[in-house]
Design a protein around this motif. Structure first.
Motif, PDB file in Angstrom:
ATOM      1  N   PHE A 113      -0.085  16.282  41.026  1.00 47.75           N
ATOM      2  CA  PHE A 113      -1.465  15.920  40.095  1.00 47.75           C
ATOM      3  C   PHE A 113      -2.425  15.242  40.800  1.00 47.75           C
ATOM      4  O   PHE A 113      -3.877  15.414  40.918  1.00 47.75           O
ATOM      5  CB  PHE A 113      -0.833  15.729  38.595  1.00 47.75           C
ATOM      6  CG  PHE A 113      -1.966  15.570  37.834  1.00 47.75           C
ATOM      7  CD1 PHE A 113      -2.774  16.402  37.058  1.00 47.75           C
ATOM      8  CD2 PHE A 113      -2.797  14.287  37.700  1.00 47.75           C
ATOM      9  CE1 PHE A 113      -3.794  16.453  36.406  1.00 47.75           C
ATOM     10  CE2 PHE A 113      -3.845  14.099  36.979  1.00 47.75           C
ATOM     11  CZ  PHE A 113      -4.593  15.016  36.123  1.00 47.75           C
ATOM     12  N   ASP A 114      -1.971  13.963  40.945  1.00 46.22           N
ATOM     13  CA  ASP A 114      -2.848  13.073  41.552  1.00 46.22           C
ATOM     14  C   ASP A 114      -3.608  13.604  42.853  1.00 46.22           C
ATOM     15  O   ASP A 114      -4.995  13.251  42.859  1.00 46.22           O
ATOM     16  CB  ASP A 114      -2.206  11.606  42.137  1.00 46.22           C
ATOM     17  CG  ASP A 114      -1.621  10.872  41.016  1.00 46.22           C
ATOM     18  OD1 ASP A 114      -2.013  11.268  39.755  1.00 46.22           O
ATOM     19  OD2 ASP A 114      -0.879  10.001  41.106  1.00 46.22           O
ATOM     20  N   TYR A 117      -6.178  16.178  41.492  1.00 49.40           N
ATOM     21  CA  TYR A 117      -7.342  15.653  40.724  1.00 49.40           C
ATOM     22  C   TYR A 117      -8.292  14.650  41.620  1.00 49.40           C
ATOM     23  O   TYR A 117      -9.444  14.869  41.582  1.00 49.40           O
ATOM     24  CB  TYR A 117      -6.783  14.427  39.745  1.00 49.40           C
ATOM     25  CG  TYR A 117      -7.836  13.976  38.630  1.00 49.40           C
ATOM     26  CD1 TYR A 117      -8.512  14.603  37.927  1.00 49.40           C
ATOM     27  CD2 TYR A 117      -8.171  12.616  39.159  1.00 49.40           C
ATOM     28  CE1 TYR A 117      -9.398  14.348  36.932  1.00 49.40           C
ATOM     29  CE2 TYR A 117      -9.157  11.884  38.099  1.00 49.40           C
ATOM     30  CZ  TYR A 117      -9.918  12.670  37.271  1.00 49.40           C
ATOM     31  OH  TYR A 117     -10.713  12.303  36.494  1.00 49.40           O
ATOM     32  N   ARG A 121     -12.275  15.615  41.820  1.00 50.78           N
ATOM     33  CA  ARG A 121     -13.249  14.844  41.677  1.00 50.78           C
ATOM     34  C   ARG A 121     -14.395  14.623  42.835  1.00 50.78           C
ATOM     35  O   ARG A 121     -15.569  14.480  42.718  1.00 50.78           O
ATOM     36  CB  ARG A 121     -12.643  13.539  41.498  1.00 50.78           C
ATOM     37  CG  ARG A 121     -12.227  13.162  40.127  1.00 50.78           C
ATOM     38  CD  ARG A 121     -12.047  11.838  39.593  1.00 50.78           C
ATOM     39  NE  ARG A 121     -13.229  10.937  39.733  1.00 50.78           N
ATOM     40  CZ  ARG A 121     -13.233   9.839  39.693  1.00 50.78           C
ATOM     41  NH1 ARG A 121     -12.332   9.124  39.087  1.00 50.78           N
ATOM     42  NH2 ARG A 121     -14.523   9.145  39.509  1.00 50.78           N
ATOM     43  N   ILE A 131      -9.854  19.721  32.812  1.00 55.78           N
ATOM     44  CA  ILE A 131      -8.450  20.175  33.053  1.00 55.78           C
ATOM     45  C   ILE A 131      -8.338  21.268  32.122  1.00 55.78           C
ATOM     46  O   ILE A 131      -8.420  21.351  30.928  1.00 55.78           O
ATOM     47  CB  ILE A 131      -7.664  19.119  32.510  1.00 55.78           C
ATOM     48  CG1 ILE A 131      -8.015  17.571  32.956  1.00 55.78           C
ATOM     49  CG2 ILE A 131      -6.042  19.436  32.595  1.00 55.78           C
ATOM     50  CD1 ILE A 131      -7.923  17.332  34.719  1.00 55.78           C
ATOM     51  N   THR A 137      -0.251  20.775  32.543  1.00 59.45           N
ATOM     52  CA  THR A 137      -1.190  20.059  33.576  1.00 59.45           C
ATOM     53  C   THR A 137      -2.039  19.013  32.603  1.00 59.45           C
ATOM     54  O   THR A 137      -2.321  17.917  32.995  1.00 59.45           O
ATOM     55  CB  THR A 137      -2.102  21.119  34.175  1.00 59.45           C
ATOM     56  OG1 THR A 137      -1.312  22.006  35.081  1.00 59.45           O
ATOM     57  CG2 THR A 137      -3.230  20.519  35.109  1.00 59.45           C
ATOM     58  N   VAL A 138      -2.070  19.362  31.342  1.00 58.65           N
ATOM     59  CA  VAL A 138      -2.843  18.550  30.524  1.00 58.65           C
ATOM     60  C   VAL A 138      -2.053  17.366  30.128  1.00 58.65           C
ATOM     61  O   VAL A 138      -2.492  16.273  30.132  1.00 58.65           O
ATOM     62  CB  VAL A 138      -3.432  19.340  29.075  1.00 58.65           C
ATOM     63  CG1 VAL A 138      -3.864  18.341  28.156  1.00 58.65           C
ATOM     64  CG2 VAL A 138      -4.234  20.333  29.473  1.00 58.65           C
ATOM     65  N   GLN A 140       0.183  15.941  32.238  1.00 57.41           N
ATOM     66  CA  GLN A 140       0.089  15.267  33.293  1.00 57.41           C
ATOM     67  C   GLN A 140      -1.370  14.385  33.398  1.00 57.41           C
ATOM     68  O   GLN A 140      -1.156  13.098  33.782  1.00 57.41           O
ATOM     69  CB  GLN A 140       0.119  15.986  34.677  1.00 57.41           C
ATOM     70  CG  GLN A 140       1.540  16.571  34.881  1.00 57.41           C
ATOM     71  CD  GLN A 140       1.646  17.374  36.096  1.00 57.41           C
ATOM     72  OE1 GLN A 140       1.489  17.003  37.217  1.00 57.41           O
ATOM     73  NE2 GLN A 140       1.720  18.699  35.883  1.00 57.41           N
ATOM     74  N   ALA A 141      -2.454  15.044  33.022  1.00 63.34           N
ATOM     75  CA  ALA A 141      -3.632  14.341  32.918  1.00 63.34           C
ATOM     76  C   ALA A 141      -3.710  13.219  31.862  1.00 63.34           C
ATOM     77  O   ALA A 141      -4.237  12.310  32.200  1.00 63.34           O
ATOM     78  CB  ALA A 141      -4.874  15.364  32.643  1.00 63.34           C
ATOM     79  N   VAL A 146      -6.365  10.253  32.759  1.00 66.72           N
ATOM     80  CA  VAL A 146      -7.845  10.558  33.483  1.00 66.72           C
ATOM     81  C   VAL A 146      -8.655  11.319  32.393  1.00 66.72           C
ATOM     82  O   VAL A 146      -9.723  11.870  32.590  1.00 66.72           O
ATOM     83  CB  VAL A 146      -7.715  11.367  34.853  1.00 66.72           C
ATOM     84  CG1 VAL A 146      -6.940  10.555  35.697  1.00 66.72           C
ATOM     85  CG2 VAL A 146      -6.740  12.604  34.534  1.00 66.72           C
ATOM     86  N   ILE A 147      -8.370  11.535  31.252  1.00 68.45           N
ATOM     87  CA  ILE A 147      -9.098  12.428  30.277  1.00 68.45           C
ATOM     88  C   ILE A 147      -9.875  11.482  29.270  1.00 68.45           C
ATOM     89  O   ILE A 147      -9.346  10.607  28.812  1.00 68.45           O
ATOM     90  CB  ILE A 147      -8.030  13.187  29.322  1.00 68.45           C
ATOM     91  CG1 ILE A 147      -7.495  14.253  30.408  1.00 68.45           C
ATOM     92  CG2 ILE A 147      -8.961  13.903  28.219  1.00 68.45           C
ATOM     93  CD1 ILE A 147      -6.287  15.159  29.526  1.00 68.45           C
TER      94      ILE A 147
END
Length: 196
Positions: A113-114, A117, A121, A131, A137-138, A140-141, A146-147
């Motif tokens: 994920f990192d 992302y 970005r 996302i 995935t959501v 993990q965010a 990061v949301i």
């Protein structure tokens, strides 16, 4: 994300023939042509479809293929997906990028994920990363913090099982910023507490 009253964003038994799982399509009536849709649903559709600089999604959202890639699957959306921007797909299996009509290119990220992302970005160049889903995935965010804004379109549907959005999530540091409703969904825009 469209979500059921009991917290599922897709029904059980997802497959090529049933991409949203059993009864999962019921969560999306508000933006899929139901005649009961109203101005609230149209506003929420505008929220959903507003342009972003890049997108991040999980492999399950990209398609039903599991394990090693096979065939020439290019996503659920036909030759011109609605993204019109770079889309970074989390996967455990390498795949060459897929360029589609309208400016969408799918990039397949195997480093987690990192890394995905960070790539999104960079590609977004300050224009925001969405996302896009799915549930894993959501999650993990959310865990990565990061949301800044999360929109939930809560359909008056109980699925009983499927892909749970909040499985394992123990904190929710958001507050409602806007709420709209129709017979088909309650649309809630949450913003992270303290975010501008």
């Amino acid at each position: 994300m469209s979500i059921s009253l009991d917290g599922f964003v897709a029904g059980p038994n997802q497959s090529l023939a049933n991409g949203l799982g059993e009864r999962g399509a019921e969560l999306h009536r508000w933006h899929m042509g139901d005649p009961r849709a109203n101005d609230a649903d149209r506003t929420a559709t505008d929220w959903l479809m507003r342009p972003r600089g890049a997108y991040l999604m999980g492999r399950n959202m990209f398609g039903p293929i599991r394990g090693q890639w096979s065939g020439d699957w290019q996503g659920w959306w036909g030759p011109e997906p609605p993204y019109h921007a770079p889309v970074f797909v989390l996967t455990n299996y390498p795949h060459e990028p897929i360029a589609m009509e309208g400016g969408t290119t799918f990039f397949f990220i195997t480093e987690g994920f990192d890394a995905a992302y960070a790539r999104a970005r960079e590609a977004a160049d300050g224009n925001g990363v969405d996302i896009a889903g799915g549930a894993s995935t959501v999650r993990q965010a959310l865990e990565a913090g990061v949301i800044d804004e999360l929109t939930l379109d809560v359909a008056p549907v109980v699925l009983g099982s499927g892909e749970g959005l909040f499985d394992g999530i123990t904190e929710f540091d958001f507050e409602p910023a806007e709420v709209l409703h129709s017979p088909l969904a309650t649309h809630i825009r949450y913003r992270r507490r303290g975010a501008a």
